[in-house]
Design a protein around this motif. Structure first.
Motif, mmCIF file in Angstrom:
data_model
loop_
_atom_site.group_PDB
_atom_site.id
_atom_site.type_symbol
_atom_site.label_atom_id
_atom_site.label_comp_id
_atom_site.label_asym_id
_atom_site.label_seq_id
_atom_site.Cartn_x
_atom_site.Cartn_y
_atom_site.Cartn_z
ATOM 1 N N GLY A 92 23.426 -40.439 3.522
ATOM 2 C CA GLY A 92 23.977 -39.238 4.143
ATOM 3 C C GLY A 92 24.494 -38.335 3.038
ATOM 4 N N SER A 93 24.595 -37.013 3.315
ATOM 5 C CA SER A 93 25.154 -36.161 2.264
ATOM 6 C C SER A 93 26.634 -36.449 2.085
ATOM 7 C CB SER A 93 24.875 -34.680 2.511
ATOM 8 O OG SER A 93 25.026 -34.335 3.836
ATOM 9 N N ASP A 94 27.256 -37.065 3.084
ATOM 10 C CA ASP A 94 28.647 -37.504 2.905
ATOM 11 C C ASP A 94 28.803 -38.344 1.638
ATOM 12 O OD1 ASP A 94 29.396 -36.283 5.250
ATOM 13 O OD2 ASP A 94 29.390 -38.115 6.441
ATOM 14 N N TYR A 121 34.877 -32.433 2.824
ATOM 15 C CA TYR A 121 35.210 -32.006 1.456
ATOM 16 C C TYR A 121 36.673 -32.361 1.166
ATOM 17 C CZ TYR A 121 31.202 -28.922 2.503
ATOM 18 O OH TYR A 121 29.991 -28.407 2.902
ATOM 19 N N ALA A 164 29.415 -24.345 2.417
ATOM 20 C CA ALA A 164 28.462 -24.771 3.446
ATOM 21 C C ALA A 164 27.688 -23.541 3.916
ATOM 22 C CB ALA A 164 29.192 -25.433 4.605
ATOM 23 N N ASN A 168 29.874 -24.890 8.679
ATOM 24 C CA ASN A 168 30.298 -25.663 9.839
ATOM 25 C C ASN A 168 31.821 -25.641 9.825
ATOM 26 O OD1 ASN A 168 30.901 -27.637 11.728
ATOM 27 N ND2 ASN A 168 30.128 -29.347 10.511
ATOM 28 N N ASP A 193 25.943 -26.371 0.312
ATOM 29 C CA ASP A 193 25.635 -27.432 1.275
ATOM 30 C C ASP A 193 24.768 -26.844 2.391
ATOM 31 O OD1 ASP A 193 25.613 -29.360 3.245
ATOM 32 O OD2 ASP A 193 27.778 -29.719 3.222
ATOM 33 N N ALA A 195 23.201 -28.234 4.952
ATOM 34 C CA ALA A 195 22.973 -29.255 5.981
ATOM 35 C C ALA A 195 22.171 -28.691 7.162
ATOM 36 C CB ALA A 195 24.312 -29.813 6.467
ATOM 37 N N SER A 221 19.876 -35.308 8.482
ATOM 38 C CA SER A 221 20.589 -35.615 9.732
ATOM 39 C C SER A 221 20.362 -34.552 10.806
ATOM 40 C CB SER A 221 22.087 -35.735 9.477
ATOM 41 O OG SER A 221 22.369 -36.827 8.646
ATOM 42 N N LYS A 222 20.606 -33.294 10.451
ATOM 43 C CA LYS A 222 20.582 -32.243 11.458
ATOM 44 C C LYS A 222 19.143 -31.878 11.820
ATOM 45 C CE LYS A 222 24.877 -32.796 10.823
ATOM 46 N NZ LYS A 222 25.801 -32.233 9.883
ATOM 47 N N ARG A 229 20.720 -41.815 7.948
ATOM 48 C CA ARG A 229 21.689 -41.613 6.871
ATOM 49 C C ARG A 229 20.966 -41.334 5.558
ATOM 50 N NH1 ARG A 229 24.540 -39.419 8.224
ATOM 51 N NH2 ARG A 229 26.281 -39.875 6.859
HETATM 52 C C1 LIG Z 1 26.889 -32.762 9.173
HETATM 53 C C2 LIG Z 1 27.232 -32.187 7.858
HETATM 54 C C3 LIG Z 1 27.089 -32.929 6.683
HETATM 55 C C4 LIG Z 1 26.902 -34.426 6.682
HETATM 56 O O1 LIG Z 1 25.661 -34.819 6.801
HETATM 57 P P1 LIG Z 1 25.214 -36.353 6.660
HETATM 58 O O2 LIG Z 1 24.019 -36.239 5.805
HETATM 59 O O3 LIG Z 1 24.928 -36.781 8.048
HETATM 60 O O4 LIG Z 1 26.305 -37.134 5.997
HETATM 61 C C5 LIG Z 1 27.295 -32.297 5.468
HETATM 62 N N1 LIG Z 1 27.673 -31.018 5.416
HETATM 63 C C6 LIG Z 1 27.860 -30.282 6.519
HETATM 64 C C7 LIG Z 1 28.279 -28.863 6.395
HETATM 65 C C8 LIG Z 1 27.655 -30.854 7.772
HETATM 66 O O5 LIG Z 1 27.905 -30.131 8.876
#
Ligand SMILES: *Cc1c(COP(=O)(O)O)cnc(C)c1O
Length: 363
Positions: A92-94, A121, A164, A168, A193, A195, A221-222, A229
């Motif tokens: 995941g980007s997390d 963050y 971002a 978000n 970011d 996402a 993910s999105k 992940r």
């Molecule tokens: C959902 C989201 C992520 C996390 O994405 P994962 O890859 O599911 O961990 C990262 N940055 C933003 C802005 C998001 O909304």
């Protein structure tokens, strides 16, 4: 009487961790799930079949390819990463946010982001002992406030800034000029970011090489693979080589590698799904805009931020839940989000169910 376990925990765990609230994930039960920016569509049956077949070839007794070479090559092409730029993969980007911050967390190093924004963050900054500096977005349209941003950058000299794009939970894209001015003013790293790239028309991916302090992060993910992940960070190898050192070995499982490779080979069906979501977003925005008590913001992502008048966000959130729909209440998330909620764009049927329930509630 003090509980001996509790006092031992309290004396050992860092106070800033004790003070945190864990990232809350609501139990959806049977609710229509419009709270987490997931792609609502299942995979077509024949695709699912071929995928299951592919997974049979994974040697699950072996460790995965530690550097995920094939998957990285495939992502490099599908995501349009410029030649000479590299990719680092995360669970995941997390996890990529965590790796970047672990590598940058010198004593006194700071993390900056315009707020409200993605909460990880700030959370991750806390985890690694870095100070987080939030710079408020303009409250009316959530655009970047370049004067405030540049002043904060010059005063705080953050080690890293997260932007971002789209943001978000606000859904908007910052302007290109505002982002350029942040990247140019920063002495530290700037992570764009992306996402929600699949739902936005714009990207900084093609421009990474223009700046020596800019990286682009994405996630699948999105796009429709939230269960896998898998996130990716694109940029100059000089940066990624260092971040790669704090990556845990084998962080991308062989099932994830095989599944993602398979999904990218069949990317057209995912592109069709995201096109449907973009079309549904337009219809949903129109339906929300027709409700007098609702104020909404334009979205370049797969969710819509809106504010209610005449009722509280909690009344709306709980009322929707009782009517079988789960969305996200953001009222307490940031002062600028008073009485705001965020709904993920679902299927047309889900969106209609949501709009009908909302119409009944705001009256
Ligand atoms: C959902 C989201 C992520 C996390 O994405 P994962 O890859 O599911 O961990 C990262 N940055 C933003 C802005 C998001 O909304």
């Amino acid at each position: 009487m003090t509980d001996p376990i509790k006092s031992r925990v309290a004396s050992l765990v860092r106070p800033e961790i004790l003070a945190l609230k864990a990232y809350g994930v609501a139990d959806p039960g049977d609710l229509v799930k419009l709270d987490a920016m997931e792609n609502p569509y299942e995979w077509p049956a024949e695709i699912k079949h071929a995928w299951a077949e592919r997974l049979q070839s994974v040697s699950i007794n072996r460790y995965p390819d530690a550097s995920a070479r094939r998957l990285r090559a495939s992502l490099h092409e599908v995501m349009g990463v410029p030649r000479d730029m590299e990719l680092l993969l995360g669970n995941g980007s997390d996890e990529l946010i965590q790796m970047v911050l672990m590598a940058l967390a010198r004593p006194g190093a700071k993390v900056m982001a315009p707020t409200p924004t993605f909460v990880m963050y700030e959370m991750t900054a806390r985890f690694v002992g870095m100070e987080f500096i939030g710079v408020p977005l303009k409250p009316d349209d959530f655009s970047l406030d370049p004067d405030a941003m540049l002043a904060a950058i010059s005063e705080q000299q953050p080690a890293v800034i997260f932007l971002a794009y789209p943001n978000n939970p606000t859904g908007n894209l910052f302007t290109t000029t505002d982002i350029e001015s942040v990247v140019e003013a920063a002495n530290g790293l700037v992570v764009i970011d992306e996402a929600y790239h699949a739902f936005a028309e714009r990207s900084f991916m093609a421009r990474i090489a223009e700046y020596d302090n800019m990286l682009v992060m994405r996630t699948v993910s999105k796009l429709g693979l939230a269960g896998l992940r898998l996130g990716l960070l694109a940029g100059d190898p000089a940066w990624l080589r260092e971040f790669d050192k704090v990556r845990l070995p084998y962080n991308i499982s062989s099932l994830t590698q095989a599944s993602a490779e398979f999904a990218l080979e069949n990317i057209e069906f995912l592109n069709e799904q995201t096109a449907r979501i973009r079309a549904a977003r337009g219809k949903l925005a129109e339906a929300l805009g027709a409700i007098d008590q609702i104020e909404l913001w334009p979205s370049s992502a797969n969710f819509i931020l809106f504010r209610v008048r005449g009722k509280t966000a909690s009344e709306i959130h709980d009322g929707l839940r009782q009517r079988g729909v789960l969305i996200k209440n953001l009222d307490k998330a940031d002062p600028a989000l008073e009485n705001c909620l965020r709904v993920t764009v679902g299927t047309d049927e889900e969106n209609t169910a949501f709009v009908h329930a909302l119409q009944a509630l705001v009256r």
